[in-house]
Design an enzyme around this catalytic site. Structure first.
Site, short mmCIF file in Angstrom:
data_model
loop_
_atom_site.label_atom_id
_atom_site.label_comp_id
_atom_site.label_asym_id
_atom_site.label_seq_id
_atom_site.Cartn_x
_atom_site.Cartn_y
_atom_site.Cartn_z
N LYS A 53 15.96 126.05 38.38
CA LYS A 53 17.12 126.80 37.92
C LYS A 53 18.17 125.86 37.33
O LYS A 53 18.76 126.13 36.28
CB LYS A 53 17.73 127.60 39.08
CG LYS A 53 16.87 128.79 39.51
CD LYS A 53 17.34 129.42 40.80
CE LYS A 53 16.33 130.45 41.28
NZ LYS A 53 16.66 131.06 42.57
N GLN A 97 20.25 131.31 48.00
CA GLN A 97 18.79 131.19 47.91
C GLN A 97 18.12 131.74 49.17
O GLN A 97 18.48 131.35 50.28
CB GLN A 97 18.42 129.71 47.70
CG GLN A 97 16.96 129.47 47.44
CD GLN A 97 16.48 130.00 46.09
OE1 GLN A 97 17.18 129.89 45.08
NE2 GLN A 97 15.30 130.59 46.06
N ASP A 120 21.33 137.68 41.00
CA ASP A 120 19.98 138.03 41.46
C ASP A 120 19.77 139.54 41.44
O ASP A 120 18.64 140.02 41.52
CB ASP A 120 19.77 137.55 42.91
CG ASP A 120 19.13 136.17 42.97
OD1 ASP A 120 18.49 135.76 41.98
OD2 ASP A 120 19.26 135.51 44.03
#
Ligand code: NDP
Length: 281
Positions: A53, A97, A120
């Site tokens: 990322k 995460q 997300d």
């Protein structure tokens, strides 16, 4: 033999477009869009996803920051960190995460992220907007899969889709997006009776299961579009949820693992960071 989708190539094209729009945003606002990633603990797979990322952000001109927190952090401490990042105007996109260490419940943490920064698209408000057909963000993996389907130029209207897997991250939002395209969607899971028969009836199969090689070639309708989301480490390599050697002989189109869906997921994260930056401008 099926047409094998070049996910890496498609991701490259889409990343170029994001990069152009990021440069326009940066020129107009005097700063680049910014993504902050919170990592709790030192899970090896998470670290590798985060590195990918960070690299992708850097190449697209998006600023990124990684906040590393110890695996012993309490839920209250993590919530306080999320709260301070929600208030931080220099942060456009924010993600924690997953998976979190076992003692932390992910649900309240995800729900604490500002829905305007939730790149997300895991927040209940954003999932609700998706369900209503007016998404603010689109979850990265299902969005990437829609980009693959669009690149094929196939009219999906009225076709039968089977999504294997009903997670909030992939299976369920995937089904919503396919319904929006007027497909008739069946969502299968670990308690589905006669999964091979369900899959055999589908013009489009999306496998998001986490079981290496589950979907076999003789489960497929000849000519079907097969999207393999699975990312499983087996025998020192990466394999999907579809048994590629048998499936490629029956499918009309198939995504490989690696090099299929994965590269698109990161690309759509960049797209969502740009969307967040525009929302907060
Ligand atoms: P989850 O573990 O959250 O969900 C798996 C789903 O598969 C569940 O709904 C489960 O059913 C179902 N399932 C499990 N075993 C079977 C079976 N034998 N038959 C039918 N259904 C079954 O996984 P995710 O959705 O998060 O991820 C799925 C896969 O996709 C993983 O391999 C993951 O690594 C990969 N992935 C890849 C990404 C990418 O960018 N390429 C991004 C995200 C995920 P039930 O609900 O009944 O338990």
């Amino acid at each position: 033999m099926a047409f094998v989708v070049d996910g890496k190539g498609l991701a490259g094209t889409l990343k170029k477009q994001v990069k152009i729009e990021v440069a326009e945003f940066t020129a107009a606002c005097g700063r680049p869009p910014q993504l902050t990633v919170v990592l709790v603990g030192d899970d090896a797979a998470s670290q590798s996803y985060i590195r990918a990322k960070e690299r992708a952000c850097q190449r697209a001109g998006i600023a990124s920051a990684l906040i590393r927190l110890p695996p012993t952090i309490t839920s209250q401490e993590l919530l306080a960190m999320v709260d301070s990042l929600n208030r931080d105007e220099s942060v456009d996109g924010l993600l924690v995460q997953l998976p979190l260490p076992e003692h932390l419940d992910a649900e309240p943490i995800v729900a604490a992220i500002s829905p305007l920064k939730d790149v997300d698209c895991f927040h209940p408000e954003n999932l609700g907007l998706l369900l209503r057909g007016c998404p603010r963000f689109v979850p990265c993996t299902p969005h990437g899969i829609m980009q693959i389907l669009d690149s094929l130029g196939t009219d999906l209207t009225g076709l039968d889709a089977v999504v294997v897997g009903r997670s909030l991250i992939v299976g369920r939002p995937m089904a919503m997006l396919l319904i929006e395209r007027n497909m008739t969607v069946t969502v299968c899971h670990s308690l589905t009776v006669d999964l091979p028969a369900k899959v055999r009836a589908a013009d489009l199969v999306v496998a998001a299961v986490g079981v290496p090689g589950l979907v076999k070639g003789d489960w497929l309708k000849p000519g079907a579009i097969v999207i393999d989301v699975g990312t499983n480490y087996k025998g020192g390599g990466l394999v999907g949820d579809v048994d590629f050697p048998s499936a490629v002989k029956v499918a009309g189109t198939i995504t490989p693992v690696p090099g299929g869906v994965g590269p698109l997921t990161v690309t759509q994260l960049l797209r969502n960071v740009l969307t967040a930056a525009r929302l907060l401008r």
